[in-house]
Design an enzyme around this catalytic site. Sequence first.
Site, PDB file in Angstrom:
ATOM      1  N   ASP A 116      74.971 -95.125 -21.194  1.00  0.00           N
ATOM      2  CA  ASP A 116      75.255 -96.041 -20.084  1.00  0.00           C
ATOM      3  C   ASP A 116      74.015 -96.431 -19.290  1.00  0.00           C
ATOM      4  O   ASP A 116      74.111 -97.211 -18.332  1.00  0.00           O
ATOM      5  CB  ASP A 116      76.300 -95.421 -19.158  1.00  0.00           C
ATOM      6  CG  ASP A 116      77.664 -95.358 -19.821  1.00  0.00           C
ATOM      7  OD1 ASP A 116      78.024 -96.337 -20.491  1.00  0.00           O
ATOM      8  OD2 ASP A 116      78.351 -94.330 -19.677  1.00  0.00           O
ATOM      9  N   ASP A 177      82.116 -99.884 -26.018  1.00  0.00           N
ATOM     10  CA  ASP A 177      81.489-100.241 -24.744  1.00  0.00           C
ATOM     11  C   ASP A 177      79.959-100.341 -24.870  1.00  0.00           C
ATOM     12  O   ASP A 177      79.301-101.018 -24.097  1.00  0.00           O
ATOM     13  CB  ASP A 177      81.791 -99.196 -23.658  1.00  0.00           C
ATOM     14  CG  ASP A 177      83.151 -98.540 -23.763  1.00  0.00           C
ATOM     15  OD1 ASP A 177      83.725 -98.505 -24.854  1.00  0.00           O
ATOM     16  OD2 ASP A 177      83.635 -98.031 -22.740  1.00  0.00           O
TER      17      ASP A 177
HETATM   18  N1  GLY Z   1      82.580 -97.746 -20.249  1.00  0.00           N
HETATM   19  C1  GLY Z   1      83.600 -96.874 -19.798  1.00  0.00           C
HETATM   20  C2  GLY Z   1      84.884 -97.544 -19.575  1.00  0.00           C
HETATM   21  O1  GLY Z   1      85.033 -98.732 -19.832  1.00  0.00           O
HETATM   22  O2  GLY Z   1      85.789 -96.869 -19.107  1.00  0.00           O
END
Ligand code: GLY
Length: 400
Positions: A116, A177
């Site tokens: 992230d 993601d």
């Molecule tokens: N990237 C984590 C979520 O979308 O919960």
Amino acid sequence: MEPVNSTIKSTMKHAAPKFDLNNAIQCALATIDSNLITFGNTFPNDTTVKNIYYPRPAHGNFAEGSNYEWTTSFWTGMLWLAYELSGSDKYRQVAERHILSFAERIKQKLDVDTHDLGFLYSLACVAPWRLTKNEQAREAALLAANQLMTRYHKKAEIIQAWGDLNDPTQRGRTIVDSLLNMPLLYWTSEVTGDPQFATAAHRHAMQVCTHMIRPDNTTYHTFYWDTESGEPLYGRTAQGFSDDSCWARGQAWSIYGFLLNYRYTRDSTFLETAQKTADYFLANLPEDHVAYWDLVFKEGSSEERDSSAAAIAVCGLLEMVQWLPDGPQRQRYQAAADNILASLAQNYAACDPSKSNALLLHSVYDKNTNRGVDEGTLWGDYFYLEALMRAHNQNWQLYW
Ligand code: GLY
């Protein structure tokens, strides 16, 4: 920069009925103004509780309101959007103080064992570099990109999403993601001239494309690779309804994520894949155009909506129309984006800071663990505001 004022004209060609873009932006700015007083240099928690954000709780060595976990930069990103929308320096001044926090976080390696870093440093540091050429922001973003590269498994050609690289439950696992984390790497190659970052990002996105999109154009949330042989193994969900269902936010991440990867690489596979995953997403929306938290649920379900998935999808669809030639396809995606955004603004936006300090209500973080269910989320708020910005100014320069 074109500040918002009472004479703003929408650049939307197919604005849905009753959607007052200027009013939606002014509502969002009023809530951000109120949050500026409440939070300022500190960070709200990932989600609201009963529609109210509280400071990020103290956690281990982290004091209350400090910068940890994956969502803090969405607050910073909202401040940069507010600065661009209004022209007011009050947002910029606070967002610039956040740069110090992000620089410290990466220098001290505080909670940085995660993919992230892309979400975090694109919005908190690449954005100010793009907008103001802030040198400290550039340096912090480059450090973050180097840290992100340590998660690249060369044989499998993927960046590991979560956890320690030697954790057997996480080793070789990536999640859809992750596509939004790749722009930090492409940007790094652009500013340094070193192609290794962009090459890794391109390979990672291609692995996601090849193995995480099912034949029916739905997405796995997470997928494992054998890091020794490089072989793809199997998909599993984390936040979706089941391993073989289609988690709505994952599908939205794939729409916007593949487009951002297309933007940097011009690899047509990514544009085509974004279209296919968008088509599935749009074909599985309820009547009000805002997805349930998993696309397995259909009109009439009592399950919660995930308005954050809708906001992310709008940003993806509005990015898509910039890359398609004029014609029925492009008009279809534009109309879909307009419908979703209008529904969000009319039915899901909060516009009274005394009742909620979120911009957007009715998101779901993780239904399976009952975390942030039917609440505001920092990313939902950020992508809603980015969607409003995109509707306001089609020439907006991305932070990603
Ligand atoms: N990237 C984590 C979520 O979308 O919960």
